[in-house]
Motif scaffolding. Sequence first.
Motif, PDB file in Angstrom:
ATOM      1  N   GLU A  19     -69.803 -68.424  58.930  1.00 49.23           N
ATOM      2  CA  GLU A  19     -70.046 -67.234  59.738  1.00 49.23           C
ATOM      3  C   GLU A  19     -70.019 -65.962  58.893  1.00 49.23           C
ATOM      4  O   GLU A  19     -70.827 -65.057  59.068  1.00 49.23           O
ATOM      5  CB  GLU A  19     -68.995 -67.134  60.831  1.00 49.23           C
ATOM      6  N   SER A  20     -69.087 -65.946  57.951  1.00 51.23           N
ATOM      7  CA  SER A  20     -68.941 -64.751  57.125  1.00 51.23           C
ATOM      8  C   SER A  20     -70.176 -64.496  56.269  1.00 51.23           C
ATOM      9  O   SER A  20     -70.357 -63.419  55.718  1.00 51.23           O
ATOM     10  CB  SER A  20     -67.710 -64.895  56.225  1.00 51.23           C
ATOM     11  N   GLU A  21     -71.005 -65.520  56.139  1.00 46.38           N
ATOM     12  CA  GLU A  21     -72.183 -65.362  55.278  1.00 46.38           C
ATOM     13  C   GLU A  21     -73.429 -64.937  56.052  1.00 46.38           C
ATOM     14  O   GLU A  21     -74.516 -64.872  55.495  1.00 46.38           O
ATOM     15  CB  GLU A  21     -72.450 -66.660  54.518  1.00 46.38           C
ATOM     16  N   CYS A  22     -73.275 -64.666  57.344  1.00 45.45           N
ATOM     17  CA  CYS A  22     -74.447 -64.277  58.136  1.00 45.45           C
ATOM     18  C   CYS A  22     -75.042 -62.965  57.625  1.00 45.45           C
ATOM     19  O   CYS A  22     -76.251 -62.781  57.618  1.00 45.45           O
ATOM     20  CB  CYS A  22     -74.076 -64.139  59.606  1.00 45.45           C
ATOM     21  N   LEU A  23     -74.162 -62.070  57.199  1.00 50.63           N
ATOM     22  CA  LEU A  23     -74.663 -60.799  56.673  1.00 50.63           C
ATOM     23  C   LEU A  23     -75.468 -61.043  55.408  1.00 50.63           C
ATOM     24  O   LEU A  23     -76.477 -60.388  55.158  1.00 50.63           O
ATOM     25  CB  LEU A  23     -73.505 -59.843  56.394  1.00 50.63           C
ATOM     26  N   THR A  24     -74.989 -61.996  54.630  1.00 55.31           N
ATOM     27  CA  THR A  24     -75.728 -62.351  53.419  1.00 55.31           C
ATOM     28  C   THR A  24     -77.105 -62.889  53.779  1.00 55.31           C
ATOM     29  O   THR A  24     -78.104 -62.541  53.157  1.00 55.31           O
ATOM     30  CB  THR A  24     -74.967 -63.446  52.641  1.00 55.31           C
ATOM     31  N   LEU A  25     -77.138 -63.696  54.791  1.00 53.37           N
ATOM     32  CA  LEU A  25     -78.421 -64.253  55.231  1.00 53.37           C
ATOM     33  C   LEU A  25     -79.377 -63.130  55.604  1.00 53.37           C
ATOM     34  O   LEU A  25     -80.542 -63.121  55.200  1.00 53.37           O
ATOM     35  CB  LEU A  25     -78.191 -65.178  56.438  1.00 53.37           C
ATOM     36  N   GLU A  26     -78.866 -62.162  56.326  1.00 53.22           N
ATOM     37  CA  GLU A  26     -79.733 -61.053  56.737  1.00 53.22           C
ATOM     38  C   GLU A  26     -80.168 -60.216  55.528  1.00 53.22           C
ATOM     39  O   GLU A  26     -81.311 -59.756  55.456  1.00 53.22           O
ATOM     40  CB  GLU A  26     -79.026 -60.198  57.787  1.00 53.22           C
ATOM     41  N   ALA A  27     -79.246 -60.031  54.595  1.00 53.91           N
ATOM     42  CA  ALA A  27     -79.604 -59.278  53.384  1.00 53.91           C
ATOM     43  C   ALA A  27     -80.688 -60.028  52.606  1.00 53.91           C
ATOM     44  O   ALA A  27     -81.626 -59.431  52.075  1.00 53.91           O
ATOM     45  CB  ALA A  27     -78.376 -59.069  52.506  1.00 53.91           C
TER      46      ALA A  27
END
Length: 263
Positions: A83-91
């Motif tokens: 979940e914490s990597e969702c921002l990474t996915l969006e980036a």
Amino acid sequence: MTSSSSPKSSFCKIGLCSRQKPLKVMVLGQGGVGKSALVVRFITRRYIGEYDPNLEKVYTFHTVMDNEMVLFEILDTAGQPHESECLTLEANIRWAEAFILMYSVTDKCSFDECNRLKFLINYNKRRRRLGSNSSKEAVTDVPVVLVGNKTDQWGDRMVTLEEGQRRSKEIGCVCFHEISVRESIEQVWSVFRDVCRFWQVHSKCPKLKRSSSDIHSEQIVSPDSTRFICTSKLTTANGTAPPNGTQNTVSPVMMLGKRASTY
Ligand SMILES: Nc1nc2c(ncn2[C@@H]2O[C@H](COP(=O)(O)OP(=O)(O)OP(=O)(O)O)[C@@H](O)[C@H]2O)c(=O)[nH]1
């Protein structure tokens, strides 16, 4: 991303990529659909069975397509990010300029996951474009190619060809392919060739909404090798030359173990 001793910088020194704009492709899809296998097959021509599911890697690959030198930067994402990597996915989505959205024809969940991922792509590209004062027209016109993989597992098929075609239209992908990474390097190359062609069209006219029929009618690509729906028979091509019109000129550069969050 590139250290001074990396092979990529060597290419730059000898002038192969001095002014070339890279094509930044992101490969997205649920875990286990064959993203790593696809990318490695494209670059090395080999089919390798097992990969570390947690690593995200950027591959840099120089090749010739349609008689033009193309510099690919391909981000192979981890299929099941925390979940914490969702921002990474969006980036990462904002970093990319073209997308391969992948599912397995043997896995209905992976097929449905494509809806969510396409929504995320639209959302992140929309935000970026609107932020730069572009017209709303251009918002969703980012090249996304939908790919159903593992057609060799015909006994386990859960998603039909027709469902894939329909879904591709529904969610606004530029074209659709069904492939077997394991069985056919030609099919794999055909996916990347379409990505490249749509990206080229898109980067020339970003404000126009394009479809595969537009590209056909404008003769931007050679009609012989273009299949916007790829349903060709399986052909085993391990170790054979790339498809017609395609030629590798430089061996692949792999930038392994690189976390994409640095973009
Ligand atoms: N039968 C068959 N198996 C495939 C094909 N492509 C990939 N696989 C297998 O599917 C499994 C998952 O492949 P990966 O390339 O690791 O999938 P991924 O999407 O990168 O998975 P994550 O790294 O977890 O996101 C591996 O066992 C591959 O050998 C194919 O075309 N046919």
